[in-house]
Design an enzyme around this catalytic site. Structure first.
Site, PDB file in Angstrom:
ATOM      1  N   LEU A 170      -1.522  -1.149  -4.171  1.00 50.82           N
ATOM      2  CA  LEU A 170      -2.749  -0.490  -3.736  1.00 50.82           C
ATOM      3  C   LEU A 170      -2.464   0.982  -3.471  1.00 50.82           C
ATOM      4  CD1 LEU A 170      -3.875  -3.192  -1.126  1.00 50.82           C
ATOM      5  CD2 LEU A 170      -4.320  -3.150  -3.591  1.00 50.82           C
ATOM      6  N   HIS A 215       0.842  -1.193   0.000  1.00 56.19           N
ATOM      7  CA  HIS A 215       0.000   0.000   0.000  1.00 56.19           C
ATOM      8  C   HIS A 215       0.874   1.238   0.000  1.00 56.19           C
ATOM      9  CE1 HIS A 215      -2.390   3.155   2.321  1.00 56.19           C
ATOM     10  NE2 HIS A 215      -3.053   3.008   1.186  1.00 56.19           N
ATOM     11  N   SER A 216       0.578   2.197  -0.879  1.00 57.33           N
ATOM     12  CA  SER A 216       1.263   3.481  -0.905  1.00 57.33           C
ATOM     13  C   SER A 216       2.769   3.281  -1.084  1.00 57.33           C
ATOM     14  CB  SER A 216       0.923   4.263   0.364  1.00 57.33           C
ATOM     15  OG  SER A 216       1.409   5.570   0.307  1.00 57.33           O
ATOM     16  N   LEU A 217       3.570   3.809  -0.166  1.00 62.48           N
ATOM     17  CA  LEU A 217       5.018   3.667  -0.270  1.00 62.48           C
ATOM     18  C   LEU A 217       5.436   2.204  -0.223  1.00 62.48           C
ATOM     19  CD1 LEU A 217       7.831   4.996  -0.361  1.00 62.48           C
ATOM     20  CD2 LEU A 217       7.757   5.121   2.142  1.00 62.48           C
ATOM     21  N   SER A 238       4.130  -0.212  -1.768  1.00 57.11           N
ATOM     22  CA  SER A 238       4.120  -0.749  -3.129  1.00 57.11           C
ATOM     23  C   SER A 238       5.387  -0.356  -3.883  1.00 57.11           C
ATOM     24  CB  SER A 238       2.876  -0.255  -3.877  1.00 57.11           C
ATOM     25  OG  SER A 238       2.914   1.155  -4.051  1.00 57.11           O
TER      26      SER A 238
END
Length: 694
Positions: free
Chosen positions: A497, A331-333, A335
């Site tokens: 995500l 998720h976010s960073l 990923s």
């Protein structure tokens, strides 16, 4: 009734655990029937065998927790958290303002059960059982029992605590689970079909409720179990289908722990004003800067990789029969961390397709005594003749930076290969002499930029589709060069995500991803985002041609249809499109009626023919300019990141969210953990690889 017949039936026990040790009044959670039965059987076996004092460990909740029966404690296996208190429960109490029943301690339940048994056998009710805590339990009848406060307590126990306004009100007392409303958790199949590691983004919290990654992944797993039973029921009935295990990967705790000391260093330079905002920034936003720092980027990458490998090893020990695949989700960073990690993995199957242009490998024997032949072996022979003109030998080349080769007019791909070969030569020299050589062009930080693991890569730094070795992200591109550890497995899929991968690659100087490029060890890639997510970026436009406007794939709603407000919006678009088409048709008919007969006009080439119409109009697709019709979409190549399939997926916003995009922007970035549409997409793609469809 038991009181009339005098027949006593032993109470059925159920096992509970306290989710919040600070306040145990309303946080007792029951184990599933399967786990409770397993605990009860193990407990009774210890009683009958006389081994009560011997510690016995029982795995519960999908083998993610171990219950130590003697200690009455529940310990997490995969992550760190305080142990949870465990009880073998049979009697419960509840006040008027309580939401749920609270179990009595085991010794108290034993006293109540003995009194109840005597009351049933003797048919003697209205018994009062007083406890040293000042509480009195009255057995009025087999179906009516209350707890009353008869004396003041100076230090009440946590299990008897009552509010002052409630002390005069009797509390309801129940025996066994039959008399209370309690929702027992659904049991989990023992068989695990697939394993997914989930990496969080910036900060210690993951969602709008400020929960950590463990709690968010637990809810994500619970949603997957619910969707498997509702959407894959036919497949479960027809095949031996298990479940998907989701495990959290926490790297923030290590980065901000005492080992790095970065929090103390940042605190010394933090201004005292707007302290709460600054503390929030220090613990969340600064993670982005830490990841772009050579020192802390290495810490983050090492933490993520080592934690994934550790969890993978523990999982295999607890599931020795596991034969499924493993995937990654970030998720976010998180990923971006996984993307960089997967980009730098080594292919272990030598038969897999690699770069169309040979790349130097760590296993390739290099004879640096004949450096010219080495260059020719790697397709760099045409650049050999440049070296004598500049009076360059191997020693001189070792002192040159990449800028020198760029000034010679050597393209990026061959330039990177030459730099890599020189790095190999310097490595051999260091191993022979025991000395280190600074990296040319980067004085003073020679130890920071170290060798990246070798793998064939097809990322291109310009719009051309020629294969370029882009794994060495130098300073000019923005990505620091660190040592990337290797994972203990080859993941089947990577789910991003709310990912900023596209933005970071662009900022690093990458204008286009070569269509031939794929992650070395990962077959599938999915970029999932909410349309209002301010952190998410698309990646498909970096693969397809810039003049093609390829819309993302709309993720279906988990209830099986598009949301009503989106359907209404599409209907309005179709009505307006049909209206414009009707106006255009009427205008064409009117022009035809007012024109002279065709045979009286001189023939003009191309006028009135379909060849003169734009492609969209001639095909009758009705697609607006710049977009792609469904017919054309099938012919567009999106590269090999997802094996030739589409990989940009967009969630459907909720009706309330569509009223104000800005108001729900932050929430949109944190919505993936509790989004059933996201969970269903992961399950669908995972089981599709196993031949199991919805």
């Amino acid at each position: 009734m038991e009181g009339v017949t005098g027949v006593y039936e032993p109470v059925q026990h159920h096992w509970f655990h306290c989710q919040n040790p600070v306040d145990c009044r309303s946080s007792w959670i029951p184990f599933s029937r399967e786990d409770s039965l397993r605990l009860e059987e193990t407990h009774k076996h210890g009683e009958t065998s006389g081994e009560e004092e011997v510690e016995v460990v029982v795995a519960t909740e999908g083998r993610r927790f171990d219950v130590r029966l003697k200690e009455r404690k529940c310990f997490a296996v995969y992550w760190e958290q305080p142990p949870l208190e465990v009880r073998r429960c049979s009697w419960f109490h509840k006040g008027d303002k309580d939401i749920s029943y609270t179990p009595y301690p085991e010794d108290t339940s034993l006293v109540l059960e003995e009194a109840y048994m005597m009351a049933v056998k003797l048919n003697d009710w209205m018994k009062k059982i007083q406890f040293p805590t000042g509480e009195t339990v009255v057995l009025h009848s087999p179906t009516l029992m209350t707890q009353q406060q008869t004396m003041q307590q100076t230090i009440p126990l946590k299990d008897w605590i009552s509010l002052p306004s409630e002390q005069s009100q009797p509390r309801m007392v129940k025996r066994g689970l039959e008399g209370i409303r309690v929702e027992l958790p659904e049991g989990e199949p023992d068989q695990v079909d697939h394993l997914v590691f989930m990496v969080h983004g910036i900060g210690p919290t993951c969602d709008i409720q400020l929960r950590g990654v463990v709690q968010c992944v637990n809810d994500f797993r619970g949603a997957s179990l619910s969707l498997l039973s509702s959407h894959f029921k036919q497949s479960q009935d027809g095949t031996h289908m298990g479940r998907v295990e989701f495990l959290p990967v926490d790297w923030h705790r290590v980065l901000h722990g005492d080992a790095t000391g970065v929090d103390d260093d940042i605190q010394r330079i933090t201004l005292p004003s707007i302290s709460r905002l600054r503390q929030f920034s220090n613990s969340t936003v600064l993670d982005l800067f830490f990841y772009n720092s050579p020192t802390y980027c290495q810490t983050i990458i090492d933490t993520v990789a080592s934690e994934i490998n550790r969890l993978h090893q523990v999982f295999l020990q607890r599931h020795p029969q596991f034969t499924g695949e493993v995937s990654l989700a970030g998720h976010s960073l998180g990923s971006l961390i996984l993307f960089d990690l997967l980009t730098n993995q080594e292919r272990r199957n030598k038969d897999e397709e690699g770069s169309s242009v040979s790349s130097p490998s760590e296993a390739t024997p290099l004879d640096f005594e004949s450096f010219e032949d080495t260059l020719r072996n790697f397709g760099l022979g045409k650049y050999v003749q440049m070296l004598p003109k500049e009076q360059m030998d191997l020693e001189s080349l070792g002192l040159c930076s990449e800028t020198f080769f760029k000034d010679l007019g050597i393209p990026l791909g061959p330039r990177k290969k030459i730099m890599y070969l020189l790095k190999r030569w310097r490595g051999q020299q260091e191993s022979r002499t025991g000395t280190s050589h600074p990296v040319p062009g980067i004085p003073g930080i020679a130890g920071v930029y170290s060798q990246v693991q070798e793998h064939p890569t097809l990322l291109s730094g310009n719009p051309s589709t020629s294969p370029v070795d882009y794994k060495y992200f130098d300073v000019g591109i923005g990505q620091v060069s660190i040592v990337y550890p290797q994972l203990a497995f080859q993941p089947q899929a990577f789910f991003a995500l709310g990912s900023p991968i596209g933005m970071f690659l662009t900022v690093r100087g990458l204008k286009r991803i070569d269509p031939k490029y794929s992650l070395p060890t990962c077959k599938s890639f999915y970029n999932i985002y909410h349309p209002f997510d301010p952190v998410a970026y698309r990646i498909e436009p970096m693969v397809v041609f810039p003049d093609v406007d390829l819309p993302p794939i709309l993720i279906p709603h988990h209830k099986g249809r598009k949301r009503m407000h989106l359907e209404l919006k599409d209907s309005l678009k179709r009505v307006s499109s049909d209206l414009l088409l009707s106006i255009s048709t009427v205008r064409g008919v009117w022009q035809t009626l007012t024109m002279l007969p065709v045979n009286t006009l001189p023939p003009v080439a191309g006028v009135g023919t379909t060849a003169a119409l734009p492609p969209q109009e001639s095909e009758g697709s009705g697609a607006p300019n710049g977009t792609v019709s469904p017919t054309e979409m099938r012919n567009i190549s999106v590269g090999m990141l997802n094996g030739g399939r589409r990989f940009d997926y967009v969630l459907q916003e909720k009706p309330l969210e569509s009223f104000n995009e800005y108001l729900f922007a932050i929430q949109s970035h944190l919505c993936y953990w509790d989004s059933k549409d996201t969970v269903l997409l992961l399950l669908r793609e995972i089981y599709e690889g196993k031949g199991i469809l919805l």
